[in-house]
Design an enzyme around this catalytic site. Structure first.
Site, short mmCIF file in Angstrom:
data_model
loop_
_atom_site.label_atom_id
_atom_site.label_comp_id
_atom_site.label_asym_id
_atom_site.label_seq_id
_atom_site.Cartn_x
_atom_site.Cartn_y
_atom_site.Cartn_z
N THR A 175 8.32 65.80 7.53
CA THR A 175 7.49 67.00 7.18
C THR A 175 7.66 67.70 5.82
O THR A 175 8.80 67.50 5.38
CB THR A 175 7.70 68.09 8.32
OG1 THR A 175 7.60 67.72 9.39
CG2 THR A 175 7.00 69.40 7.90
N ASN A 206 -1.13 62.60 13.16
CA ASN A 206 -1.30 61.43 12.48
C ASN A 206 -0.02 60.55 12.22
O ASN A 206 0.23 59.54 12.63
CB ASN A 206 -2.15 61.50 11.37
CG ASN A 206 -3.45 61.61 11.68
OD1 ASN A 206 -4.03 61.18 12.78
ND2 ASN A 206 -4.10 62.38 10.72
N VAL A 207 0.93 61.30 11.68
CA VAL A 207 2.40 60.79 11.29
C VAL A 207 3.15 60.24 12.61
O VAL A 207 3.80 59.24 12.67
CB VAL A 207 2.92 61.42 10.18
CG1 VAL A 207 4.19 60.88 9.79
CG2 VAL A 207 2.27 61.59 8.94
N ASN A 252 5.35 75.40 6.98
CA ASN A 252 5.91 74.41 7.45
C ASN A 252 7.40 74.77 7.82
O ASN A 252 8.13 74.29 8.60
CB ASN A 252 5.84 73.23 6.70
CG ASN A 252 4.68 72.33 6.97
OD1 ASN A 252 3.90 72.83 7.98
ND2 ASN A 252 4.09 71.30 6.30
N GLY A 260 6.03 66.24 16.93
CA GLY A 260 4.59 66.16 16.37
C GLY A 260 4.07 65.06 16.64
O GLY A 260 4.34 63.80 16.33
N HIS A 294 10.53 64.04 -3.16
CA HIS A 294 8.96 63.29 -2.71
C HIS A 294 8.06 64.16 -3.20
O HIS A 294 7.39 65.12 -2.62
CB HIS A 294 9.13 63.44 -1.37
CG HIS A 294 7.91 62.49 -0.91
ND1 HIS A 294 7.20 61.44 -1.17
CD2 HIS A 294 7.01 62.87 0.17
CE1 HIS A 294 6.39 61.02 -0.43
NE2 HIS A 294 6.20 61.95 0.45
N1 APR Z 1 6.07 72.22 17.36
C1 APR Z 1 5.45 70.88 17.42
N2 APR Z 1 4.36 70.49 17.06
C2 APR Z 1 3.80 70.85 16.09
C3 APR Z 1 4.14 72.46 15.65
C4 APR Z 1 5.33 73.08 16.24
N3 APR Z 1 5.72 74.22 16.08
N4 APR Z 1 3.31 72.90 14.71
C5 APR Z 1 2.33 71.99 14.59
N5 APR Z 1 2.59 71.02 15.42
C6 APR Z 1 2.11 69.57 15.58
C7 APR Z 1 0.43 69.68 15.45
O1 APR Z 1 0.01 70.36 16.72
C8 APR Z 1 -0.16 68.37 14.86
O2 APR Z 1 -0.43 67.61 16.24
O3 APR Z 1 2.13 68.66 14.32
C9 APR Z 1 1.27 67.72 14.23
C10 APR Z 1 0.79 67.50 12.99
O4 APR Z 1 -0.09 66.36 13.10
P1 APR Z 1 -1.28 66.22 11.77
O5 APR Z 1 -1.89 67.68 11.50
O6 APR Z 1 -2.06 64.83 12.17
O7 APR Z 1 -0.35 65.89 10.35
P2 APR Z 1 0.32 64.51 9.83
O8 APR Z 1 -0.81 63.93 9.11
O9 APR Z 1 0.74 63.89 11.02
O10 APR Z 1 1.39 65.18 8.85
C11 APR Z 1 2.60 65.87 9.70
O11 APR Z 1 4.10 64.80 7.97
O12 APR Z 1 3.54 63.50 5.96
C12 APR Z 1 3.76 64.76 6.53
O13 APR Z 1 2.64 66.17 4.96
C13 APR Z 1 2.91 65.78 6.06
O14 APR Z 1 3.60 67.71 6.86
C14 APR Z 1 2.80 66.80 7.19
C15 APR Z 1 3.45 66.20 8.39
#
Ligand code: APR
Length: 314
Positions: free
Chosen positions: A122, A15-16, A98, A12, A178
């Site tokens: 996640t 942002n995180v 998720n 992923g 959490h």
């Molecule tokens: N495989 C790989 N990456 C994926 C998949 C997958 N199957 N599905 C989604 N992603 C990627 C998305 O393309 C995106 O770039 O995961 C990323 C998530 O990034 P953001 O939408 O910016 O979410 P973010 O704020 O990073 O949060 C991610 O962390 O803190 C937790 O609650 C939050 O569940 C969330 C996770």
């Protein structure tokens, strides 16, 4: 990849994930591979981050990919893929979206990084960490969730503000899930060894506990799109560092309980010692009845969700 450097995979590149990768790069912990279903997103961020190395004085290889083959042999895998909350949502509202992502990612990790330590970020955190543990089939000490460091950091920040001291001097302890059931522990919270009960009145401590439990929601509401990432991403990087450097840090993390605190077969936030083997020890605090009851109530909330929503043990 140059030989000799450790590899950290960040699944992923949102942002995180990107915040975590950036914190890892700045700490010079090893080569970093960011994997995202949107390959260009991972590659673009990796290139941008690589170029920042000259400015901030780090090197090492930072790459982006959408292919699990590229995480082969990773020492640590940080999992941030998945949907974040939107205003009005609880973390539990993300379960169905998720869980499928965690299944897919867990299978990739099992196949290509079978010896790694997995740090899950996640949400809903405690449930997704359990699901990752089941999907990979790894020993429970090699799958751990990030939440307690973040929740404790939030509490620390509010205390530092209220007392008027540096964040660095505050040590806070937040256990439990959490989510709304998290358990801030003022009795285990100090400012340079001074119990906060000597520095703040009961009402202030109570309201700090409440603000801590709603800390993520406060940010979701302000952002209006997406959820917190600087503190969650940094917290995950600190956990990766504890493992990679075998630091034996004592940190609250979501860990698998097998009798500790009177709970079984559930992941929940408890103090652990984090080192090269992952969760090397769960530390059992001497809790008062009301504290233990809150922790167990949090555990049973997630246990019910595991059965009712994810169909584990049903
Ligand atoms: N495989 C790989 N990456 C994926 C998949 C997958 N199957 N599905 C989604 N992603 C990627 C998305 O393309 C995106 O770039 O995961 C990323 C998530 O990034 P953001 O939408 O910016 O979410 P973010 O704020 O990073 O949060 C991610 O962390 O803190 C937790 O609650 C939050 O569940 C969330 C996770």
């Amino acid at each position: 990849m140059p030989a000799g450097r450790r590899t950290i995979a960040v699944i992923g590149a949102g942002n995180v994930g990107a915040t975590c990768a950036f914190a890892l790069a700045e700490r010079k912990l090893g080569n970093i591979v960011m994997l995202d279903i949107f390959e260009g997103f991972a590659k673009g961020k990796a290139l941008d981050m690589s170029q920042a190395g000259q400015i901030l004085n780090y090197d090492g290889v930072i790459t982006g990919t959408s292919s699990y083959e590229d995480i082969a042999g990773a020492d640590v895998v940080v999992v941030t893929s998945g949907f974040p909350r939107q205003p009005g949502m609880t973390r539990e509202d993300l379960i169905s979206k998720n869980a499928g992502i965690i299944s897919e990612v867990g299978n990739g990790i099992r196949e290509y990084a079978p010896d790694s330590i997995v740090i899950v970020v996640t949400n809903p955190l405690d449930l997704m960490t359990y699901h990752m543990w089941k999907t990979t089939g790894f020993p429970a000490e090699r799958v751990v969730g990030q939440a307690g460091i973040l929740d404790s950091a939030r509490m620390t920040h509010f205390i530092a503000e209220a007392v008027g001291v540096s964040n660095e001097d505050v040590q806070a302890m937040v256990l439990g899930g959490h989510g709304d059931t998290m358990v801030p522990l003022p009795r285990y919270t100090t400012v340079s060894g001074i119990p906060i009960t000597q520095l703040l009145d009961d009402e202030t401590i109570r309201s700090i506990g409440e603000r801590t439990a709603g800390g993520g929601g406060e940010i979701v509401k302000l952002l209006e799109r997406g959820s917190a990432f600087y503190a969650p991403g940094s917290a995950a990087a600190i956990m990766a560092e504890a493992v990679l450097e075998d630091r034996k840090r004592l940190l609250p993390c979501s860990a698998y309980l097998n009798g500790e605190y009177g709970m079984n077969d559930v992941y929940i936030g408890v103090p652990v010692v984090l080192g090269k083997n992952g969760v090397e020890r769960i530390v059992e605090l001497d809790l008062e009845d009301s504290e233990l009851e809150s922790l167990q109530a949090s555990g049973s909330f997630y246990k019910t969700q595991l059965t009712d929503v994810l169909n584990y043990g049903a």
